[in-house]
Design a protein around this motif. Structure first.
Motif, PDB file in Angstrom:
ATOM      1  N   ILE A   1       0.842  -1.196   0.000  1.00 16.49           N
ATOM      2  CA  ILE A   1       0.000   0.000   0.000  1.00 16.49           C
ATOM      3  C   ILE A   1       0.881   1.252   0.000  1.00 16.49           C
ATOM      4  N   THR A   2       1.921   1.249   0.806  1.00 13.85           N
ATOM      5  CA  THR A   2       2.847   2.387   0.841  1.00 13.85           C
ATOM      6  C   THR A   2       3.473   2.603  -0.531  1.00 13.85           C
ATOM      7  N   SER A   3       3.903   1.531  -1.173  1.00 15.14           N
ATOM      8  CA  SER A   3       4.506   1.640  -2.508  1.00 15.14           C
ATOM      9  C   SER A   3       3.504   2.149  -3.537  1.00 15.14           C
ATOM     10  N   ALA A   4       2.258   1.688  -3.436  1.00 10.62           N
ATOM     11  CA  ALA A   4       1.232   2.094  -4.403  1.00 10.62           C
ATOM     12  C   ALA A   4       0.827   3.554  -4.250  1.00 10.62           C
ATOM     13  N   THR A   5       1.067   4.128  -3.078  1.00 15.35           N
ATOM     14  CA  THR A   5       0.652   5.511  -2.824  1.00 15.35           C
ATOM     15  C   THR A   5       1.837   6.452  -2.643  1.00 15.35           C
ATOM     16  N   VAL A   6       3.018   6.027  -3.025  1.00 15.30           N
ATOM     17  CA  VAL A   6       4.227   6.811  -2.795  1.00 15.30           C
ATOM     18  C   VAL A   6       4.170   8.183  -3.467  1.00 15.30           C
ATOM     19  N   ALA A   7       3.479   8.304  -4.580  1.00 11.73           N
ATOM     20  CA  ALA A   7       3.384   9.582  -5.281  1.00 11.73           C
ATOM     21  C   ALA A   7       2.103  10.342  -4.940  1.00 11.73           C
ATOM     22  N   SER A   8       1.345   9.835  -3.986  1.00 12.07           N
ATOM     23  CA  SER A   8       0.088  10.472  -3.598  1.00 12.07           C
ATOM     24  C   SER A   8       0.349  11.588  -2.590  1.00 12.07           C
ATOM     25  N   VAL A   9      -0.579  12.528  -2.541  1.00 12.01           N
ATOM     26  CA  VAL A   9      -0.465  13.647  -1.619  1.00 12.01           C
ATOM     27  C   VAL A   9      -1.531  13.513  -0.542  1.00 12.01           C
ATOM     28  N   TYR A  10      -1.105  13.389   0.715  1.00 14.32           N
ATOM     29  CA  TYR A  10      -1.999  13.315   1.866  1.00 14.32           C
ATOM     30  C   TYR A  10      -1.190  13.671   3.108  1.00 14.32           C
ATOM     31  N   GLY A  11      -1.865  14.177   4.104  1.00 13.11           N
ATOM     32  CA  GLY A  11      -1.194  14.558   5.334  1.00 13.11           C
ATOM     33  C   GLY A  11      -0.853  13.348   6.182  1.00 13.11           C
ATOM     34  N   VAL A  12       0.228  13.458   6.942  1.00 11.48           N
ATOM     35  CA  VAL A  12       0.633  12.378   7.840  1.00 11.48           C
ATOM     36  C   VAL A  12       0.864  12.927   9.242  1.00 11.48           C
TER      37      VAL A  12
ATOM     38  N   ALA B   1       3.208  -9.269  -5.513  1.00 10.07           N
ATOM     39  CA  ALA B   1       3.806  -7.939  -5.609  1.00 10.07           C
ATOM     40  C   ALA B   1       2.898  -6.902  -6.255  1.00 10.07           C
ATOM     41  N   THR B   2       1.645  -7.262  -6.510  1.00  7.49           N
ATOM     42  CA  THR B   2       0.730  -6.364  -7.201  1.00  7.49           C
ATOM     43  C   THR B   2      -0.492  -6.103  -6.344  1.00  7.49           C
ATOM     44  N   LEU B   3      -0.908  -4.858  -6.307  1.00  8.71           N
ATOM     45  CA  LEU B   3      -2.099  -4.486  -5.558  1.00  8.71           C
ATOM     46  C   LEU B   3      -3.324  -5.106  -6.218  1.00  8.71           C
ATOM     47  N   CYS B   4      -4.161  -5.763  -5.437  1.00  6.05           N
ATOM     48  CA  CYS B   4      -5.364  -6.382  -5.997  1.00  6.05           C
ATOM     49  C   CYS B   4      -6.380  -5.297  -6.348  1.00  6.05           C
ATOM     50  N   ALA B   5      -7.345  -5.647  -7.172  1.00 11.37           N
ATOM     51  CA  ALA B   5      -8.333  -4.684  -7.667  1.00 11.37           C
ATOM     52  C   ALA B   5      -9.118  -4.037  -6.535  1.00 11.37           C
ATOM     53  N   GLU B   6      -9.534  -4.816  -5.552  1.00  6.91           N
ATOM     54  CA  GLU B   6     -10.341  -4.257  -4.469  1.00  6.91           C
ATOM     55  C   GLU B   6      -9.539  -3.253  -3.639  1.00  6.91           C
ATOM     56  N   ALA B   7      -8.301  -3.557  -3.335  1.00  9.41           N
ATOM     57  CA  ALA B   7      -7.456  -2.629  -2.573  1.00  9.41           C
ATOM     58  C   ALA B   7      -7.237  -1.348  -3.366  1.00  9.41           C
ATOM     59  N   PHE B   8      -6.987  -1.482  -4.668  1.00  6.87           N
ATOM     60  CA  PHE B   8      -6.815  -0.295  -5.507  1.00  6.87           C
ATOM     61  C   PHE B   8      -8.073   0.559  -5.496  1.00  6.87           C
ATOM     62  N   MET B   9      -9.236  -0.076  -5.637  1.00  2.61           N
ATOM     63  CA  MET B   9     -10.491   0.693  -5.668  1.00  2.61           C
ATOM     64  C   MET B   9     -10.731   1.428  -4.353  1.00  2.61           C
ATOM     65  N   VAL B  10     -10.412   0.791  -3.226  1.00  2.00           N
ATOM     66  CA  VAL B  10     -10.570   1.449  -1.927  1.00  2.00           C
ATOM     67  C   VAL B  10      -9.711   2.715  -1.883  1.00  2.00           C
ATOM     68  N   LEU B  11      -8.460   2.597  -2.300  1.00  2.00           N
ATOM     69  CA  LEU B  11      -7.559   3.750  -2.296  1.00  2.00           C
ATOM     70  C   LEU B  11      -7.999   4.807  -3.303  1.00  2.00           C
ATOM     71  N   HIS B  12      -8.417   4.358  -4.455  1.00  2.00           N
ATOM     72  CA  HIS B  12      -8.852   5.280  -5.505  1.00  2.00           C
ATOM     73  C   HIS B  12     -10.076   6.082  -5.062  1.00  2.00           C
ATOM     74  N   GLN B  13     -11.032   5.410  -4.457  1.00  2.00           N
ATOM     75  CA  GLN B  13     -12.251   6.098  -4.018  1.00  2.00           C
ATOM     76  C   GLN B  13     -11.978   7.062  -2.865  1.00  2.00           C
ATOM     77  N   ALA B  14     -10.899   6.841  -2.141  1.00  3.13           N
ATOM     78  CA  ALA B  14     -10.502   7.777  -1.077  1.00  3.13           C
ATOM     79  C   ALA B  14      -9.652   8.921  -1.623  1.00  3.13           C
ATOM     80  N   GLY B  15      -9.316   8.834  -2.905  1.00  3.56           N
ATOM     81  CA  GLY B  15      -8.541   9.907  -3.549  1.00  3.56           C
ATOM     82  C   GLY B  15      -7.056   9.870  -3.272  1.00  3.56           C
ATOM     83  N   VAL B  16      -6.523   8.708  -2.962  1.00  2.77           N
ATOM     84  CA  VAL B  16      -5.102   8.623  -2.647  1.00  2.77           C
ATOM     85  C   VAL B  16      -4.290   7.766  -3.626  1.00  2.77           C
ATOM     86  N   THR B  17      -4.826   7.558  -4.815  1.00  7.51           N
ATOM     87  CA  THR B  17      -4.015   6.924  -5.837  1.00  7.51           C
ATOM     88  C   THR B  17      -3.383   8.048  -6.645  1.00  7.51           C
TER      89      THR B  17
END
Length: 143
Positions: free
Chosen positions: A34-45, A120-136
């Motif tokens: 998840i960290t790797s898939a969102t490395v270029a995303s912008v969100y507060g930490v 090593a690949t994000l599954c479709a459901e995990a991607f959709m969860v992140l995408h719908q939260a706006g962090v892809t």
């Protein structure tokens, strides 16, 4: 330091069943994915490096659980590069106690490549969860 976005209890809630014996390792591996898939995303930490917005943190938790559920269902162990050492049972007999494993399917090159990719690949459901939260990483930012 590896950030882990979900706990075993979160996985139990997500799947509705008991966690696998290696849940801690799977949650850690999924969190790294998840960290790797969102490395270029912008969100507060926060100070610990976790997402500071509740909605984003929940998305990371849900995506982590979705990824682990996918791996468990597919029989993939990401800590071993996706390689599963257990072949599926093709036949068994009760009378003389015989068990026969189907090595043709689990040992095929195609099956090996698919499991290695799934590890090593994000599954479709995990991607959709992140995408719908706006962090892809899409180049579009909200707010």
């Amino acid at each position: 330091m590896v950030l882990v976005y979900a706990a075993t209890s979160d996985l139990t809630t997500w799947t509705g069943g008991p966690p696998p014996a290696n849940a801690t390792q799977l949650l850690r591996s999924a969190s790294m994915l998840i960290t790797s898939a969102t490395v270029a995303s912008v969100y507060g930490v926060d100070d610990a490096g976790l997402p500071s917005e509740a909605k984003v943190l929940q998305a990371f938790k849900d995506a982590t659980c979705a990824q682990v559920a996918y791996w468990v269902t597919a029989g993939v162990d990401p800590t071993g590069g996706g390689i599963s050492t257990a072949a599926p049972v093709r036949g068994k007999r009760l009378g003389s106690g015989s068990v026969e494993y189907d090595t043709a399917v689990s040992g095929s090159v195609t099956a090996f490549q698919a499991k290695r990719a799934a590890a090593a690949t994000l599954c479709a459901e995990a991607f959709m969860v992140l995408h719908q939260a706006g962090v892809t990483p899409s180049g579009v930012q909200r707010g």
